[in-house]
Write a protein that holds these residues in place. Structure first.
Motif, PDB file in Angstrom:
ATOM      1  N   VAL A   1      -5.284   5.672   0.840  1.00  0.00           N
ATOM      2  CA  VAL A   1      -5.188   6.833  -0.058  1.00  0.00           C
ATOM      3  C   VAL A   1      -6.175   7.913   0.372  1.00  0.00           C
ATOM      4  O   VAL A   1      -5.836   9.097   0.429  1.00  0.00           O
ATOM      5  CB  VAL A   1      -5.405   6.400  -1.528  1.00  0.00           C
ATOM      6  CG1 VAL A   1      -5.670   7.613  -2.418  1.00  0.00           C
ATOM      7  CG2 VAL A   1      -4.195   5.628  -2.027  1.00  0.00           C
TER       8      VAL A   1
ATOM      9  N   ALA B   1       1.204   3.702  -3.150  1.00  0.00           N
ATOM     10  CA  ALA B   1      -0.027   4.468  -3.424  1.00  0.00           C
ATOM     11  C   ALA B   1      -0.170   5.615  -2.424  1.00  0.00           C
ATOM     12  O   ALA B   1      -0.589   6.724  -2.786  1.00  0.00           O
ATOM     13  CB  ALA B   1      -1.242   3.552  -3.369  1.00  0.00           C
ATOM     14  N   ALA B   2       0.192   5.344  -1.173  1.00  0.00           N
ATOM     15  CA  ALA B   2       0.130   6.403  -0.152  1.00  0.00           C
ATOM     16  C   ALA B   2       1.131   7.511  -0.485  1.00  0.00           C
ATOM     17  O   ALA B   2       0.811   8.699  -0.351  1.00  0.00           O
ATOM     18  CB  ALA B   2       0.417   5.817   1.228  1.00  0.00           C
TER      19      ALA B   2
ATOM     20  N   ASP C   1      -7.183  -0.780   3.398  1.00  0.00           N
ATOM     21  CA  ASP C   1      -6.766  -1.281   2.094  1.00  0.00           C
ATOM     22  C   ASP C   1      -6.230  -0.074   1.319  1.00  0.00           C
ATOM     23  O   ASP C   1      -6.154   1.036   1.866  1.00  0.00           O
ATOM     24  CB  ASP C   1      -7.919  -1.975   1.356  1.00  0.00           C
ATOM     25  CG  ASP C   1      -9.130  -1.060   1.156  1.00  0.00           C
ATOM     26  OD1 ASP C   1      -8.988   0.176   1.334  1.00  0.00           O
ATOM     27  OD2 ASP C   1     -10.204  -1.567   0.829  1.00  0.00           O
ATOM     28  N   GLU C   2      -5.842  -0.282   0.071  1.00  0.00           N
ATOM     29  CA  GLU C   2      -5.216   0.815  -0.670  1.00  0.00           C
ATOM     30  C   GLU C   2      -6.145   2.022  -0.786  1.00  0.00           C
ATOM     31  O   GLU C   2      -5.724   3.162  -0.544  1.00  0.00           O
ATOM     32  CB  GLU C   2      -4.791   0.338  -2.060  1.00  0.00           C
ATOM     33  CG  GLU C   2      -4.040   1.415  -2.830  1.00  0.00           C
ATOM     34  CD  GLU C   2      -3.546   0.919  -4.169  1.00  0.00           C
ATOM     35  OE1 GLU C   2      -2.794  -0.079  -4.178  1.00  0.00           O
ATOM     36  OE2 GLU C   2      -3.914   1.522  -5.196  1.00  0.00           O
TER      37      GLU C   2
ATOM     38  N   LEU D   1       0.812  -1.231   0.000  1.00  0.00           N
ATOM     39  CA  LEU D   1       0.000   0.000   0.000  1.00  0.00           C
ATOM     40  C   LEU D   1       0.840   1.273   0.000  1.00  0.00           C
ATOM     41  O   LEU D   1       0.334   2.353  -0.268  1.00  0.00           O
ATOM     42  CB  LEU D   1      -0.913   0.035   1.236  1.00  0.00           C
ATOM     43  CG  LEU D   1      -1.715  -1.222   1.572  1.00  0.00           C
ATOM     44  CD1 LEU D   1      -2.549  -0.983   2.822  1.00  0.00           C
ATOM     45  CD2 LEU D   1      -2.580  -1.629   0.399  1.00  0.00           C
TER      46      LEU D   1
END
Ligand code: FES
Length: 141
Positions: A135, A93-94, A130-131, A90
């Motif tokens: 985000v 993406a963060a 989760d992603e 993850l």
């Protein structure tokens, strides 16, 4: 009260506890948004340490910054349990969501190991990320 006097007061209020350096550094970071050279000098004097010893601890931990960083901070747990639950997948993406606007930090356990991946914003811990949720957390920080 000057800044140095406030730092000395923080030192005095933590002097009786065993291993006072880290609690003092956290308190100074919270109070002033940083642990700068002046703070290191005052803390070293109060604890009868060299400034190099204090600086060594300050520079070892990512929690402490030499100057205030006004950006919101999102701390992502990357300890073993959260790793086992997929946090590493993850992170990119963060980072993309954070850009230069949000500061991402790493912590090692937020106490919600069975509900990871976990992250903290301010005093609030978020679990089962989760992603998309991570985000969104970064974007709303
Ligand atoms: S390992 Fe992530 S909350 Fe404990």
């Amino acid at each position: 009260m000057t800044r140095a006097e406030r730092i000395a007061e923080i030192c005095a209020s933590n002097a009786a506890i065993e291993g006072p350096l880290l609690p003092i550094l956290h308190a100074v970071q919270r109070a002033f948004g940083c642990v700068d050279a002046e703070a290191e000098r005052v803390i070293a004097q109060a604890l009868n340490l060299s400034r190099a010893e204090v600086h060594g601890v300050v520079s070892f931990y990512h929690d402490f910054t030499a100057e205030p960083d006004p950006r919101p901070l999102v701390q992502i747990c990357r300890a073993e349990a959260c790793q086992a639950r997929g946090v590493e997948a993850l992170v990119s993406a963060a980072e993309a969501a954070a850009g230069d606007r949000v500061r991402l930090g790493t912590v090692y356990c937020l106490g919600l190991c069975s509900a990871g991946p976990s992250a903290r914003v301010g005093d609030r811990v978020h679990a089962r990320l989760d992603e998309a949720a991570l985000v969104e957390l970064v974007r709303s920080a």
